[in-house]
Write an enzyme that holds these catalytic residues in place. Structure first.
Site, PDB file in Angstrom:
ATOM      1  CE  LYS A  42      -2.061  -1.282   3.767  1.00  0.00           C
ATOM      2  NZ  LYS A  42      -1.408  -2.588   3.973  1.00  0.00           N
ATOM      3  CB  THR A  43       3.621   2.321   2.239  1.00  0.00           C
ATOM      4  OG1 THR A  43       2.872   1.890   3.355  1.00  0.00           O
ATOM      5  CG2 THR A  43       4.297   3.625   2.537  1.00  0.00           C
ATOM      6  CB  SER A  59     -16.684 -16.463   9.940  1.00  0.00           C
ATOM      7  OG  SER A  59     -15.381 -16.184  10.353  1.00  0.00           O
ATOM      8  CE  LYS A  68     -12.840 -16.057   7.110  1.00  0.00           C
ATOM      9  NZ  LYS A  68     -14.267 -16.136   7.407  1.00  0.00           N
TER      10      LYS A  68
HETATM   11  P1  ADP Z   1       2.043  -1.874   3.289  1.00  0.00           P
HETATM   12  O1  ADP Z   1       2.093  -0.421   3.222  1.00  0.00           O
HETATM   13  O2  ADP Z   1       0.865  -2.466   2.553  1.00  0.00           O
HETATM   14  O3  ADP Z   1       2.117  -2.445   4.670  1.00  0.00           O
HETATM   15  P2  ADP Z   1       4.570  -1.760   1.941  1.00  0.00           P
HETATM   16  O4  ADP Z   1       4.158  -0.791   0.920  1.00  0.00           O
HETATM   17  O5  ADP Z   1       5.393  -1.290   3.061  1.00  0.00           O
HETATM   18  O6  ADP Z   1       3.291  -2.485   2.523  1.00  0.00           O
HETATM   19  O7  ADP Z   1       5.273  -2.975   1.205  1.00  0.00           O
HETATM   20  C1  ADP Z   1       6.277  -3.770   1.770  1.00  0.00           C
HETATM   21  C2  ADP Z   1       7.328  -4.100   0.745  1.00  0.00           C
HETATM   22  O8  ADP Z   1       6.816  -4.994  -0.236  1.00  0.00           O
HETATM   23  C3  ADP Z   1       7.804  -2.891  -0.030  1.00  0.00           C
HETATM   24  O9  ADP Z   1       9.182  -2.964  -0.155  1.00  0.00           O
HETATM   25  C4  ADP Z   1       7.136  -3.040  -1.380  1.00  0.00           C
HETATM   26  O10 ADP Z   1       7.921  -2.457  -2.403  1.00  0.00           O
HETATM   27  C5  ADP Z   1       7.052  -4.528  -1.546  1.00  0.00           C
HETATM   28  N1  ADP Z   1       5.919  -4.914  -2.402  1.00  0.00           N
HETATM   29  C6  ADP Z   1       4.663  -5.156  -1.996  1.00  0.00           C
HETATM   30  N2  ADP Z   1       3.881  -5.483  -3.035  1.00  0.00           N
HETATM   31  C7  ADP Z   1       4.657  -5.461  -4.130  1.00  0.00           C
HETATM   32  C8  ADP Z   1       4.412  -5.718  -5.532  1.00  0.00           C
HETATM   33  N3  ADP Z   1       3.203  -6.061  -5.992  1.00  0.00           N
HETATM   34  N4  ADP Z   1       5.429  -5.577  -6.362  1.00  0.00           N
HETATM   35  C9  ADP Z   1       6.658  -5.227  -5.913  1.00  0.00           C
HETATM   36  N5  ADP Z   1       6.952  -4.981  -4.633  1.00  0.00           N
HETATM   37  C10 ADP Z   1       5.961  -5.101  -3.736  1.00  0.00           C
END
Ligand code: ADP
Length: 686
Positions: free
Chosen positions: A275-276, A592, A635
């Site tokens: 997400k981030t 659930s 799930k």
């Molecule tokens: P969240 O904000 O959802 O908790 P992050 O954005 O911090 O997660 O993601 C964690 C790590 O995983 C980051 O380094 C991100 O670049 C990597 N990541 C997650 N999903 C993907 C994706 N689909 N492709 C490439 N890297 C990903």
């Protein structure tokens, strides 16, 4: 030697002769002529009073003469003294001298006095007018100089005024909005009045700093090439096709309408699903700056909206802090963990956040500290949350929810190969040829060293392998490292999670359920035991209210169907039942788990083992009907992660099976059930 001449009489010249050294004259005494004595008295009075009016005239008079004048002298003497000391033109003096009539002389003097008085008045009014015309800035300059002098006298350091001058220049030379300029100048004036080094001055100074450093006009230009935007989103993240499409639609509409007057994007999903980093990627794609504000643990409205300046050490809220960090009025602003806000506190912070996010209101966002309204309407807000249900309802209303699902093993492999490994290689200063982690080992890592919806733990494992590799290259002189299973065991320690072999033995009173928490899907073991007692129900394992109710329903269902299940109806009179859901750190709630609880209970009370290769999910009603549940996709992935390949699901959830990614779906047998007797038939090994 000092000689004093004093006139004794008035005289007129008859004839005179000049013998070269001296002029001699024959004179005739001219005695004073007195007129009406009452008039004379009135005139004397008048002269004395006028004389006192024009006070500065007295400067020219010797003190002893002044004394005489005020203590009363004869009218004739008065006129003579006046003619001598009062400043008049010579012809006027001559005329007074020639006049023998005392009253007449006094009238002439009064006329002179009056003339003088008039002149004074005119001069005063001219002075006033001139004063009025002194330029305002000159006045200010004058005052400032005075102030500087005073401060110097007081021993204040001199760079203070330099500082103020600099601030003034900053205010005047930059295109701040008028209301900000006015406010800043006003505060600057206050600042200059305060003694330097005082607490108040430093409060004022830091306020000015905030006011002037928060961006008011700085703006970056958006990349409007949507093809390029899409390209960057694809570059940064594997998969997430639907999510990226939604983002593209959102940006396209935004570009078409030219406003951000749309709902705010909110990315919802378990931790580590990107997400981030997706929000960062949006910023990169649009050429915008990126800032992040985390709401985890925010309990107080003031954290968002700031403290009033009256508090010691008060500061703007996090929104304005974020804007200052961004330095422009149009960054991508990530509001992280918007659901944690709701979980910690219900009241005000959510309201303040509404004001931030609502396009109707956020053009005049008010921060308590900043005081001036701040325009947030050009900011592209993106929120993230782990769990949709925890977002306060009014906020949810303003959000465009985009769900980021958990990753399957195949997804994770791709992400690892295409993104995480290259990233970690670069971060740790390796070259691609120096570090080899093959697909087989990646899968081994995924299965035995992580159990998560996202890829955070996986990234950490890869990072740690990279660091060990760096060490191996530097210390042991290796050229490159190919990671093997043995090396993983050696470097990361022994396997943390088992895969597939879990609970391979059928057990009594132990059932695997499936839960959907803020960490994504997870498996959940329910254990039931009983002992002698008085029909008490004990629940442990950090259960939510709804889950406790489910447990009660399970007990009531068993009581109602005791005979049919082969349980002694009197059992509950002399036994206590204990239901436990281990791994108590994660709060669990939701209906659930109904089927799981009921099955575990029946298994324990009838002493029948439950099939170990099976997991289940579903809500149970008092009458034993199984109702549909949410989060089937998550799930299923959780079951798949734990190597379970048979799942009991409510019949009505069959239609959701399509949402489960093919690679997972093909490994799982879904058994649809409608009521508890079906569940028990499938689960118990009778
Ligand atoms: P969240 O904000 O959802 O908790 P992050 O954005 O911090 O997660 O993601 C964690 C790590 O995983 C980051 O380094 C991100 O670049 C990597 N990541 C997650 N999903 C993907 C994706 N689909 N492709 C490439 N890297 C990903």
């Amino acid at each position: 030697m000092r000689v004093t001449f004093s006139g004794l009489e008035r005289a007129g010249i008859r004839s005179w002769q000049d013998n070269g050294d001296l002029i001699m004259a024959e004179v005739q005494i001219l005695p004073d002529v007195h007129g009406d004595s009452i008039e004379e008295m009135a005139l004397v009075k008048r002269i004395v009073s006028e004389f006192q009016h024009i006070s500065h005239l007295s400067q020219n008079f010797p003190p002893e003469v002044l004394n005489q004048l005020t203590s009363g002298i004869s009218a004739a003497a008065l006129t003579n003294q006046f003619a001598q000391y009062f400043q008049m033109d010579i012809p006027v003096k001559q005329k007074i001298l020639e006049t023998t009539d005392v009253n007449e002389r006094m009238i002439q003097i009064i006329a002179e006095l009056e003339k003088q008085q008039k002149l004074n008045e005119i001069e005063n009014s001219i002075n006033d007018k001139v004063k009025e015309h002194i330029d305002e800035s000159q006045k200010e300059y004058f005052l400032r100089e005075k102030l500087r002098a005073i401060k110097e006298e007081l021993g204040d350091t001199t760079n203070f005024t330099d500082d103020a001058d600099q601030l003034r220049q900053t205010i005047e030379n930059n295109p701040y909005p008028q209301h900000v300029k006015d406010k800043a100048l006003e505060e600057l004036q206050r600042y200059e009045m305060l003694p330097q080094g005082s607490g108040e001055a430093s409060v004022e100074r830091s306020y000015l700093d905030w006011l002037l450093k928060v961006p008011w006009y700085q703006e970056t230009e958006d990349n409007e090439d949507l093809k390029r935007v899409r390209q960057i989103l694809d570059e940064d993240h594997y998969g997430l096709t639907k999510v990226k499409e939604r983002i593209m639609e959102y940006l396209a509409v935004k570009q078409m309408t030219g406003t951000l007057n749309a709902p705010i994007l909110c990315l919802v999903g378990p931790p580590g699903v990107g997400k981030t980093s997706l929000a960062k990627s949006i910023a990169r794609a649009l050429d915008r700056k990126f800032v992040k504000m985390s709401l985890g643990g925010v309990k107080d409205e003031a954290e968002i909206r700031g403290h009033r300046r009256t508090y010691l050490g008060s500061m703007p809220g996090r929104v304005i802090q974020g804007m200052k960090k961004a330095g422009v009025i149009n960054p991508v602003f990530l509001i992280d963990e918007i659901d944690k806000l709701g979980a910690d506190y219900k009241g005000d912070p959510a309201d303040a956040l509404l004001e931030v996010l609502d396009p109707e209101q956020n053009a005049v966002f008010s921060d308590h500290y900043l005081e001036e309204p701040y325009d947030l309407s050009k900011v592209l807000f993106v929120c993230t949350a782990n769990y949709l249900e925890n977002i306060p309802a009014p906020l949810q209303d303003r959000l465009e929810i985009i769900e980021l699902p958990s990753y399957t093993e195949v997804d994770k492999e791709h992400i690892a190969i295409e993104h995480l490994i290259p990233k970690q290689i670069a971060v740790n200063g390796l070259k691609p040829a120096q570090f080899h982690l093959r697909q087989k080992e990646i899968l081994y890592l995924i299965r035995h060293y992580t159990r998560e919806s996202g890829v955070r733990q996986l990234e950490r494992c890869i990072g740690s392998l990279c660091r060990k590799t760096v060490l191996a290259i530097l210390n042991d002189g290796k050229k490159s490292v190919t990671v093997t299973k043995k090396l993983i065991n050696q470097w990361l320690g022994k396997e943390i999670y088992e895969y597939g072999t879990k609970e391979s033995k059928n057990q009594v009173g132990v059932v695997t359920g499936l839960a959907y928490t803020s960490f994504g899907g997870d498996i959940l073991q329910v254990e039931v035991n009983y002992f002698e007692g008085h029909g008490k129900l004990v629940l442990t394992g950090k259960l939510g209210d709804v889950m406790k109710e489910s447990a009660e329903i399970a007990v009531d269902y068993v009581k109602a169907h005791a005979r049919e299940l082969g349980i002694d109806p009197a059992f509950f009179d002399n036994h206590d039942v204990h239901i436990h859901v281990p791994e108590g750190a994660v709060p669990k709630d939701g209906p659930s788990a109904g089927v799981t609880l009921t099955t575990a209970l029946v298994s324990a009370l009838t002493n029948t083992p439950v099939r170990a290769d099976l997991a289940m999910t579903g809500e149970v009603t008092l009458r034993g009907n199984v109702l549909p549940i949410g989060g089937l996709r998550e799930k299923s992935l959780a079951a798949n992660r734990s190597g379970i390949n048979r799942i009991l699901i409510p019949k009505n959830n069959l239609r959701d099976v399509d949402e489960v990614p093919e690679e997972v779906r093909s490994q799982i047998t879904y058994v649809p059930v409608e009521n508890m007797s079906q569940v028990l038939r499938e689960a118990l090994t009778r």
